[in-house]
Design an enzyme around this catalytic site. Structure first.
Site, short mmCIF file in Angstrom:
data_model
loop_
_atom_site.label_atom_id
_atom_site.label_comp_id
_atom_site.label_asym_id
_atom_site.label_seq_id
_atom_site.Cartn_x
_atom_site.Cartn_y
_atom_site.Cartn_z
N HIS A 253 0.85 -1.21 0.00
CA HIS A 253 0.00 0.00 0.00
C HIS A 253 0.87 1.25 0.00
O HIS A 253 2.08 1.16 0.25
CB HIS A 253 -0.90 0.03 1.24
CG HIS A 253 -0.11 0.18 2.52
ND1 HIS A 253 0.53 -0.87 3.15
CD2 HIS A 253 0.17 1.28 3.28
CE1 HIS A 253 1.15 -0.44 4.23
NE2 HIS A 253 0.97 0.87 4.34
N ASP A 255 0.81 5.17 1.95
CA ASP A 255 0.11 5.84 3.06
C ASP A 255 -0.58 7.08 2.51
O ASP A 255 -0.04 7.78 1.67
CB ASP A 255 1.12 6.25 4.14
CG ASP A 255 1.77 5.03 4.81
OD1 ASP A 255 1.23 3.92 4.71
OD2 ASP A 255 2.84 5.21 5.44
N HIS A 309 4.77 0.18 -0.11
CA HIS A 309 5.50 -0.63 0.88
C HIS A 309 4.60 -1.70 1.48
O HIS A 309 3.38 -1.67 1.31
CB HIS A 309 6.12 0.26 1.95
CG HIS A 309 5.13 1.13 2.69
ND1 HIS A 309 4.62 2.30 2.16
CD2 HIS A 309 4.52 0.98 3.88
CE1 HIS A 309 3.77 2.84 3.01
NE2 HIS A 309 3.67 2.05 4.07
N ARG A 319 6.82 -8.71 16.26
CA ARG A 319 7.31 -7.43 15.74
C ARG A 319 6.27 -6.36 16.00
O ARG A 319 5.07 -6.60 15.84
CB ARG A 319 7.59 -7.57 14.25
CG ARG A 319 8.02 -6.30 13.57
CD ARG A 319 8.52 -6.59 12.16
NE ARG A 319 8.99 -5.36 11.56
CZ ARG A 319 8.23 -4.55 10.81
NH1 ARG A 319 6.97 -4.87 10.55
NH2 ARG A 319 8.73 -3.44 10.33
#
Ligand SMILES: C=C1C[C@]23C[C@H]1CC[C@H]2[C@@]12CCC[C@@](C)(C(=O)O1)[C@H]2[C@@H]3C(=O)O
Ligand SMILES: O=C(O)CCC(=O)C(=O)O
Ligand SMILES: [Fe+2]
Length: 371
Positions: A253, A255, A309, A319
């Site tokens: 996607h 941002d 990304h 994580r």
């Protein structure tokens, strides 16, 4: 200000306090299933299995490793040493925003303890019982709360992650969420995010200013404009995954923000697309990853581009990525900055989010002016 601004439905979501310990009547959505599956030591369920072409990384191709392509790391330590050094840094940012749509910053002045406290509080939040987290569940179509990531509806596979979003300054809703989540200490929760929000706002203003200088958009008016931008704190949690090569932490996607500041910690997973290859953004101790968002692409009239990304997962480590989205206020007009030939029409962030919720990847193109 809130009283005078018309907010989009998602932004006006202010959670109502709920009494801790009350029975949860709603059915548990699929976000809760991640931790339960791990307890049972299950294999990757079918719904979480992505095709290998979707999860393939540049590292899977040994030829790529030799290139050692890395997203630029920009050192802010000597920013104030001289005008020359400041100009160099502006130039480094300009070229990173053009070529990558992303870079990392080190020696940014944000104290380690501020980051560590916010990361710890975020991890505590994800470790809460599922029923507590679901008290703060993000209502469908809105922005704030706990659950699967907003873009999940565009994919027919599930992502191996859970997320939580809160409004940051100037209208933060930390306290309301602390109450909803029944956290151990509301005061600690609020303090740690207030501190983090303040530090991120300072850094976002600094970096946006430097980037705009690189765009030769140095008029006072534009810098004042940026001072009214809003912050959002968004956390992504990725538990260890039984079959990482078949799973997707967060699908590809861009941002929608103006600027995104992300702390990924010591466990990597973030990748950015360059040409037709996915390149890992390796964790650099103490660094923040900076990404150009769709609003900055529009403001720059396509001089910069918002980076595509995604995040992959791994088998051994959990994580956490702690993300700060720096966004225009919902109803203020955002335009390409002083180009003689604007490529986009002006829009509001409110309007943009509505289009993104319908078109997802094609959202920015929707605002292109006819040739
Ligand atoms: C401030 C933002 C930016 C949002 C919407 C809102 C809060 C949550 C953000 C994300 C985070 C994950 C990817 C994304 C694509 C998603 O689905 O939710 C982002 C989205 C956007 O950038 O459009
Ligand atoms: O967790 C990551 O590395 C990526 C997070 C991200 O892209 C987002 O939240 O928008
Ligand atoms: Fe992102």
């Amino acid at each position: 200000m809130l009283g005078t601004t018309r907010l989009p439905s998602g932004l006006s979501q202010s959670p109502t306090p709920s009494s801790c310990g009350a029975q949860l009547l709603r059915s548990v959505s699929n976000v809760g299933s991640l931790s339960k599956m791990l307890e049972r030591g299950q294999q990757l369920p079918e719904a979480y299995r992505w095709s290998s072409s979707e999860t393939a990384a540049a590292e899977d191709d040994p030829a790529e490793l030799e290139d050692e392509v890395v997203v630029p790391v920009i050192d802010l330590a000597e920013l104030d040493r001289s005008d020359e050094r400041r100009k160099e840094i502006c130039e480094e940012m300009r070229s990173a925003c053009r070529e990558w749509g992303a870079f990392q910053v080190v020696n940014h002045g944000v104290p380690d303890q501020v980051v560590e406290r916010a990361r710890r509080t975020s991890l505590d939040l994800f470790a809460l019982p599922e029923s507590d987290k679901l008290r703060a569940e993000r209502p469908p179509g809105t922005l704030f709360g706990y659950g699967a990531t907003r873009m999940a509806s565009f994919f027919n596979r599930l992502m191996w992650s859970e997320a939580f979003t809160m409004m940051g300054s100037p209208h933060n809703n930390f306290e309301a969420y602390a109450r909803k989540l029944c956290v151990h200490s509301e005061q600690d929760f609020c303090k740690s995010f207030e501190e983090y929000d303040k530090a991120m706002r300072g850094l976002a203003l600094l970096i946006t200013d430097l980037i705009l200088h690189g765009l030769e958009a140095s008029e006072e008016r534009i810098h004042q404009h940026i001072r009214n931008f809003w912050g959002m704190i968004h956390m992504n949690f990725y538990p260890p995954c039984p079959s990482p090569s078949e799973a997707m932490g967060l699908a590809s996607h861009t941002d929608s923000s103006c600027l995104t500041i992300m702390h990924q910690g010591s466990v990597g997973g973030l990748q950015v697309k360059r040409g037709d290859k996915w390149i890992a953004i390796k964790p650099v101790p103490g660094a923040f990853v900076i990404q150009v968002g769709d609003m900055l692409q529009l403001m720059s009239n396509n001089v910069f581009h918002s980076a595509l990304h995604r995040a992959l997962v791994n088998e051994r480590f959990e994580r956490l990525s702690l993300v700060y989205f720096f966004t225009p206020p919902p109803t203020v007009s955002i335009c390409p900055i002083h180009p003689s030939k604007p490529l986009y029409r002006c829009l509001t962030w409110n309007e943009y989010l509505q289009v993104k919720a319908k078109l997802f990847m094609g959202a920015l193109d929707h605002f292109l002016l006819p040739e």
